[in-house]
Design a protein around this motif. Structure first.
Motif, PDB file in Angstrom:
ATOM      1  N   ALA A 361      -6.259  11.551   1.361  1.00  0.00           N
ATOM      2  CA  ALA A 361      -4.823  11.597   1.060  1.00  0.00           C
ATOM      3  C   ALA A 361      -4.174  10.372   1.695  1.00  0.00           C
ATOM      4  N   ASP A 362      -3.313   9.684   0.920  1.00  0.00           N
ATOM      5  CA  ASP A 362      -2.699   8.438   1.376  1.00  0.00           C
ATOM      6  C   ASP A 362      -1.182   8.574   1.452  1.00  0.00           C
ATOM      7  N   THR A 363      -0.596   7.764   2.324  1.00  0.00           N
ATOM      8  CA  THR A 363       0.859   7.684   2.413  1.00  0.00           C
ATOM      9  C   THR A 363       1.244   6.295   2.907  1.00  0.00           C
ATOM     10  N   LYS A 364       2.422   5.857   2.535  1.00  0.00           N
ATOM     11  CA  LYS A 364       2.924   4.565   2.979  1.00  0.00           C
ATOM     12  C   LYS A 364       3.751   4.748   4.250  1.00  0.00           C
ATOM     13  N   ALA A 382       3.443  -4.679   5.287  1.00  0.00           N
ATOM     14  CA  ALA A 382       3.995  -4.257   4.000  1.00  0.00           C
ATOM     15  C   ALA A 382       2.925  -3.637   3.104  1.00  0.00           C
ATOM     16  N   ALA A 383       1.682  -4.061   3.277  1.00  0.00           N
ATOM     17  CA  ALA A 383       0.591  -3.539   2.453  1.00  0.00           C
ATOM     18  C   ALA A 383      -0.092  -2.313   3.071  1.00  0.00           C
ATOM     19  N   GLU A 384       0.287  -1.947   4.276  1.00  0.00           N
ATOM     20  CA  GLU A 384      -0.401  -0.881   5.028  1.00  0.00           C
ATOM     21  C   GLU A 384      -0.327   0.474   4.325  1.00  0.00           C
ATOM     22  N   VAL A 385      -1.427   1.198   4.413  1.00  0.00           N
ATOM     23  CA  VAL A 385      -1.513   2.579   3.926  1.00  0.00           C
ATOM     24  C   VAL A 385      -2.165   3.417   5.018  1.00  0.00           C
ATOM     25  N   THR A 386      -1.601   4.574   5.288  1.00  0.00           N
ATOM     26  CA  THR A 386      -2.204   5.512   6.235  1.00  0.00           C
ATOM     27  C   THR A 386      -2.900   6.611   5.447  1.00  0.00           C
ATOM     28  N   SER A 387      -4.134   6.900   5.821  1.00  0.00           N
ATOM     29  CA  SER A 387      -4.954   7.850   5.052  1.00  0.00           C
ATOM     30  C   SER A 387      -5.493   8.955   5.941  1.00  0.00           C
ATOM     31  N   LEU A 388      -5.640  10.110   5.345  1.00  0.00           N
ATOM     32  CA  LEU A 388      -6.377  11.202   5.969  1.00  0.00           C
ATOM     33  C   LEU A 388      -7.677  11.356   5.191  1.00  0.00           C
ATOM     34  N   TRP A 389      -8.790  11.000   5.841  1.00  0.00           N
ATOM     35  CA  TRP A 389     -10.114  11.070   5.236  1.00  0.00           C
ATOM     36  C   TRP A 389     -10.724  12.439   5.565  1.00  0.00           C
ATOM     37  N   ARG A 390     -11.100  13.177   4.527  1.00  0.00           N
ATOM     38  CA  ARG A 390     -11.767  14.477   4.727  1.00  0.00           C
ATOM     39  C   ARG A 390     -13.284  14.232   4.692  1.00  0.00           C
ATOM     40  N   LEU A 391     -13.944  14.530   5.810  1.00  0.00           N
ATOM     41  CA  LEU A 391     -15.350  14.206   5.979  1.00  0.00           C
ATOM     42  C   LEU A 391     -16.163  15.481   6.219  1.00  0.00           C
TER      43      LEU A 391
END
Length: 397
Positions: A361-364, A382-391
């Motif tokens: 799941a990604d969010t800016k 400006a290009a950054e994305v924060t993600s929640l990686w499900r592992l």
């Protein structure tokens, strides 16, 4: 702590080259001593002169560059103004952008380090009770006790550090609003504050995997900081949450916050360590996002040399998960845009740890610096994305 010494009232040792004439003092030599304290690990200054309200920013910067620290004996507000004036002079010497993102980042960090070192030469003395004996000085005793612990004698600190301690006290009293909790959390000095709420929102919104067994669901929150993610998990219905941190200040901070939020019966704070004993159905980790060396205690929430916490989380995840459990890695890709880590390196680390990605799941980011075109790292932010990686662990054949 090392002991530092300086002389006040020693006219014989004063020279034009090291101490400006405006610092003339009575010809009575008195040697003073105090403990040196620096949260950033800055070495104790070897040369110290006394300064007061007559000190000019140009002179202060010259002395600082020569390796001479200034022990302030004037008005507190004038000291803050001098610090601001010194900062403006340093800002005019900001490093130019490098040939690429990685070089620009290194130059930016180097310039920030030089600025911190220069401003860190303006010193103040905390008395035996943490009080600040300067004209118009605020009462800093409680703020210093919260940051440093009980008074243990006279100590000298950088004014820039003391201002951070004062600011931390204000943040601790006011708290940070967390919409996912409908409440505030109160960060302590030296503990990363959840002012960037997008990573908290990801943990609050990503669907939880439900297990058919009737046993209680257990979650680990690794590197809990203020305890905000542990509280979010408890509020989402996890039966038990074990929160860890390697920072003793964070352990105290998290304990206070989860108790104030009403989750003390669900959340257990343990440490200092990364992984607790046992296994969990869900393991959440929001490690520092930038693989670089921190220069202060508070930066440890953002910078981590070689991404060591990320690697430790990945390497230990499979062995700490219950069957059917999963890990949530919350990570910004800012390091990728800065050229400090590639996506392939991240995915290789996940695979080498015996893990697979089942979803993301990604969010800016919503923080102001992402839109600040004057920031030397603006393009990356400006290009950054924060993600929640499900592992999850790789299924064995």
């Amino acid at each position: 702590m090392p002991t530092i010494r300086w002389t006040e009232g020693d006219r014989a040792r004063r020279t034009v080259d090291t101490v400006p004439a405006v610092l003339a003092v009575p010809a009575v030599q008195t040697v003073h001593t105090a403990e040196w304290h620096s949260e950033s690990g800055a070495p104790a200054p070897e040369r110290i002169v006394v300064a007061d309200d007559r000190m000019k920013a140009a002179t202060a910067c010259r002395l600082a560059r020569e390796g001479t620290a200034l022990l302030w004996r004037g008005d507190f507000h004038n000291a803050r103004q001098l610090l601001s004036a010194m900062s403006r002079r340093v800002e005019r010497e900001t490093a130019r952008p490098g040939a690429g993102p990685a070089e620009s980042f290194r130059l930016h960090r180097r310039a920030r380090g030089r600025r911190a070192g220069l401003l860190g030469t303006l010193l103040v003395t905390l008395e035996d009770d943490h009080s600040l004996a300067l004209r118009r000085a605020p009462d800093v005793r409680l703020a210093c006790a919260q940051a440093y612990g009980p008074p243990s004698g006279r100590r000298v600190v950088a004014l820039s550090e003391l201002l951070g301690v004062i600011g931390a006290r204000q943040w601790r009293d006011k708290g940070v609003e967390v919409p996912a909790l409908g409440a505030r959390v109160h960060p302590h000095y030296g503990v990363f504050s959840p002012v960037r709420g997008e990573y908290v929102d990801l943990v609050a919104q990503v669907p939880l995997s439900r297990h058919p067994s009737a046993r209680p669901l257990v979650a680990f929150d690794l590197g809990t900081g203020t305890g905000v993610l542990a509280a979010v998990l408890a509020g989402r219905g996890l039966d038990r949450v074990v929160a860890t941190d390697i920072n003793p200040r964070a352990l105290v901070c998290a304990e206070e916050n989860v108790r104030a939020l009403g989750f003390a019966e669900k959340v257990e704070i343990v440490g200092p360590r990364l992984y607790p004993e046992g296994r969990a159905d869900l393991i959440v980790c929001n490690p520092p996002w930038i693989p670089a060396r921190p220069t202060s205690a508070i930066e440890q929430g953002v910078y981590d040399p070689d991404g060591s916490m990320l690697c430790e989380f990945l390497d230990g995840l499979a062995s700490h998960l219950e069957p059917g459990g999963e890990g949530w890695l919350v990570l910004s890709d800012l390091a990728e845009h800065l050229g400090l880590r590639t996506r392939d390196e991240l995915l290789s680390g996940i695979g080498a740890a015996g893990l697979r990605v089942v979803d993301r799941a990604d969010t800016k980011p919503r923080h102001p610096r992402a839109a600040d075109s004057a920031d030397p790292l603006h393009a990356a932010r400006a290009a950054e994305v924060t993600s929640l990686w499900r592992l999850r662990p790789v299924r064995k054949p």
